[in-house]
Design a protein around this motif. Structure first.
Motif, PDB file in Angstrom:
ATOM      1  N   PHE A 141       7.202   5.787   6.238  1.00 22.71           N
ATOM      2  CA  PHE A 141       6.825   4.259   6.853  1.00 22.71           C
ATOM      3  C   PHE A 141       5.991   4.154   7.672  1.00 22.71           C
ATOM      4  CE2 PHE A 141       7.197  -0.795   6.257  1.00 22.71           C
ATOM      5  CZ  PHE A 141       6.408  -0.466   5.350  1.00 22.71           C
ATOM      6  N   ALA A 142       6.594   4.689   8.748  1.00 21.37           N
ATOM      7  CA  ALA A 142       6.583   4.125  10.460  1.00 21.37           C
ATOM      8  C   ALA A 142       4.925   4.786  10.357  1.00 21.37           C
ATOM      9  CB  ALA A 142       6.989   4.435  11.568  1.00 21.37           C
ATOM     10  N   GLU A 143       5.014   5.658  10.337  1.00 19.60           N
ATOM     11  CA  GLU A 143       3.393   6.742  10.137  1.00 19.60           C
ATOM     12  C   GLU A 143       2.545   6.349   9.266  1.00 19.60           C
ATOM     13  OE1 GLU A 143       5.435  10.889  10.067  1.00 19.60           O
ATOM     14  OE2 GLU A 143       6.112  10.897  12.089  1.00 19.60           O
ATOM     15  N   PHE A 144       3.034   5.866   8.268  1.00 22.30           N
ATOM     16  CA  PHE A 144       2.590   5.645   7.019  1.00 22.30           C
ATOM     17  C   PHE A 144       1.412   4.386   7.531  1.00 22.30           C
ATOM     18  CE2 PHE A 144       1.156   2.279   4.470  1.00 22.30           C
ATOM     19  CZ  PHE A 144       0.691   3.054   3.055  1.00 22.30           C
ATOM     20  N   ILE A 145       2.269   3.526   7.734  1.00 23.99           N
ATOM     21  CA  ILE A 145       1.408   2.070   8.997  1.00 23.99           C
ATOM     22  C   ILE A 145       0.602   2.406   9.990  1.00 23.99           C
ATOM     23  CG2 ILE A 145       2.036   0.053  10.287  1.00 23.99           C
ATOM     24  CD1 ILE A 145       4.438  -0.138   8.954  1.00 23.99           C
ATOM     25  N   ARG A 146       1.013   3.541  11.054  1.00 21.78           N
ATOM     26  CA  ARG A 146       0.805   3.153  12.399  1.00 21.78           C
ATOM     27  C   ARG A 146      -1.184   4.480  11.402  1.00 21.78           C
ATOM     28  NH1 ARG A 146       5.892   5.368  14.100  1.00 21.78           N
ATOM     29  NH2 ARG A 146       6.445   3.453  15.519  1.00 21.78           N
ATOM     30  N   ALA A 147      -0.922   5.201  10.753  1.00 26.38           N
ATOM     31  CA  ALA A 147      -2.562   6.325  10.309  1.00 26.38           C
ATOM     32  C   ALA A 147      -3.046   5.665   9.958  1.00 26.38           C
ATOM     33  CB  ALA A 147      -1.985   7.789   9.819  1.00 26.38           C
ATOM     34  N   GLY A 148      -2.491   3.915   9.070  1.00 26.67           N
ATOM     35  CA  GLY A 148      -3.502   3.294   8.874  1.00 26.67           C
ATOM     36  C   GLY A 148      -3.828   2.202   9.207  1.00 26.67           C
ATOM     37  N   ASP A 152       1.187  -1.284   0.004  1.00 25.99           N
ATOM     38  CA  ASP A 152      -0.084   0.173   0.175  1.00 25.99           C
ATOM     39  C   ASP A 152       0.927   1.212   0.180  1.00 25.99           C
ATOM     40  OD1 ASP A 152      -2.287  -1.649  -0.058  1.00 25.99           O
ATOM     41  OD2 ASP A 152      -2.522  -1.670   2.305  1.00 25.99           O
ATOM     42  N   PHE A 153       2.019   1.163   1.037  1.00 22.47           N
ATOM     43  CA  PHE A 153       2.991   1.470   0.939  1.00 22.47           C
ATOM     44  C   PHE A 153       3.523   2.802  -0.498  1.00 22.47           C
ATOM     45  CE2 PHE A 153       7.141   3.656   1.198  1.00 22.47           C
ATOM     46  CZ  PHE A 153       7.185   5.000   2.511  1.00 22.47           C
TER      47      PHE A 153
END
Length: 336
Positions: free
Chosen positions: A260-267, A210-211
């Motif tokens: 990338f970490a923020e993308f995972i947490r936001a998702g 997804d990223f």
């Protein structure tokens, strides 16, 4: 890898149904190159195992007493040798209750790797080998087999002591045999699964795909980041350490290490901040491959949904931007 304590007992359990006979060591194994090599080989085989379980201790009780005894070792209330002798007696009792057919040498090794203390517990078998004497005669000898490991567990003592909320400080081999043979050793350790390593790994790989789409990464960039992700996860697995989302995020983009970490947490993917990667899932991730009836297809996983579209209803693939060499071959074939 300094070894602080090492003890080996022997459970003589024959397949003829006769009662198990426990031979207890009278002292700890002295530090030597032999025990260093043995533990190194056991760790190497253990690290290479796929499908390990990750979890934490049940509360200490009559059914799961090992963690209680180990806790007393940690505060020097009982000696390590006494702990292993009591543990071996309990293991023998479980073997007898389940009428298991095979015993073995039971290794208890407490060692330090880096800044972390570990306890390895493994049941080792013997194998017959051929040795050559100085006069060039040959004879059969028995040796410990470290290449085959069915029952073993490793406890991160530092994690257990310093992070009581952790749910993944115990790892253990999950044998492919029947449930009875699988469960008894885990019950001996007193461990319960706390992390779904295959599920966490699949979710991480889905988040990465997804990223790649969200960032509209070029194919070569996505391929490089995919390689970095797998290489990092495999390297952590070799030293039996978990994946850290923050560390992985730094590998994804050194200029913007939190993206990338923020993308995972936001998702809201529900991935743990640290978890053990599943080796089998990683191995299957790198490429999609298939071969049947004269056709062979293989492509990197990150291309699915971008250059490769899959129609589930028609069981067909649509491939965009074919390799130049393949296009030339098809053109020549069409012109012939």
């Amino acid at each position: 890898m300094p070894i602080r304590h090492a003890v080996m007992h022997f459970i003589d359990k024959k397949p003829d149904g006769s009662p198990a006979v426990l031979h207890l060591a009278s002292s700890e194994l002295p530090d030597s190159s032999a025990i260093q090599n043995l533990l190194c080989d056991v760790n190497g085989t253990y690290n290479a195992k796929t499908g390990k379980g990750w979890g934490f201790f049940h509360p200490a009780s009559g059914a799961y007493p090992l963690s209680g005894w180990l806790g007393k070792v940690m505060i020097d209330e009982i000696a390590f040798l006494d702990f292993t002798r009591t543990g071996a007696e309990h293991l023998t009792k479980l073997m007898e209750e389940l009428n298991l057919s095979v015993g073995g040498h039971v290794l208890f090794a407490l060692y330090t790797q880096g800044m972390t203390d570990y306890l390895m517990i493994a049941i080792l078998q013997q194998v017959d080998t051929v040795a050559v004497a100085h006069d060039l005669t040959v004879a059969t000898s028995r040796q410990i087999d470290t290449r085959t490991l069915h029952f073993a567990a490793r406890i991160n003592l530092s994690e257990w002591k310093n992070n009581p909320a952790s749910r993944q400080y115990v790892s253990f081999i999950k044998p492919k045999g029947g449930r009875k043979s699988t469960a008894y050793f885990r019950d001996f350790i007193g461990a319960q699964e706390g992390v779904d390593a295959p599920g966490e790994t699949r979710t991480l790989l889905k988040a990465f795909a997804d990223f790649v789409k969200a960032e509209d990464l070029a194919d070569d960039t996505a391929s490089e980041k995919s390689h970095n992700l797998v290489a990092y996860a495999q390297a952590q697995g070799k030293i039996d350490e978990p994946i850290s989302l923050d560390e992985l995020s730094e590998l994804m983009n050194e200029d913007s290490p939190k993206t990338f970490a923020e993308f995972i947490r936001a998702g809201e993917y529900g991935i743990s901040e640290c978890f053990a990667a599943d080796k089998r899932t990683l191995n299957q991730y790198r490429r999609y491959t298939g071969r049947a009836e004269g056709m062979s297809i293989s492509f990197e996983a990150h291309l699915l949904g971008k250059r490769v579209e899959f129609d589930q209803d028609s069981a067909s693939l649509t491939i965009k931007n074919l390799p130049t060499q393949l296009i030339d071959q098809l053109k020549r074939s069409s012109a012939a």
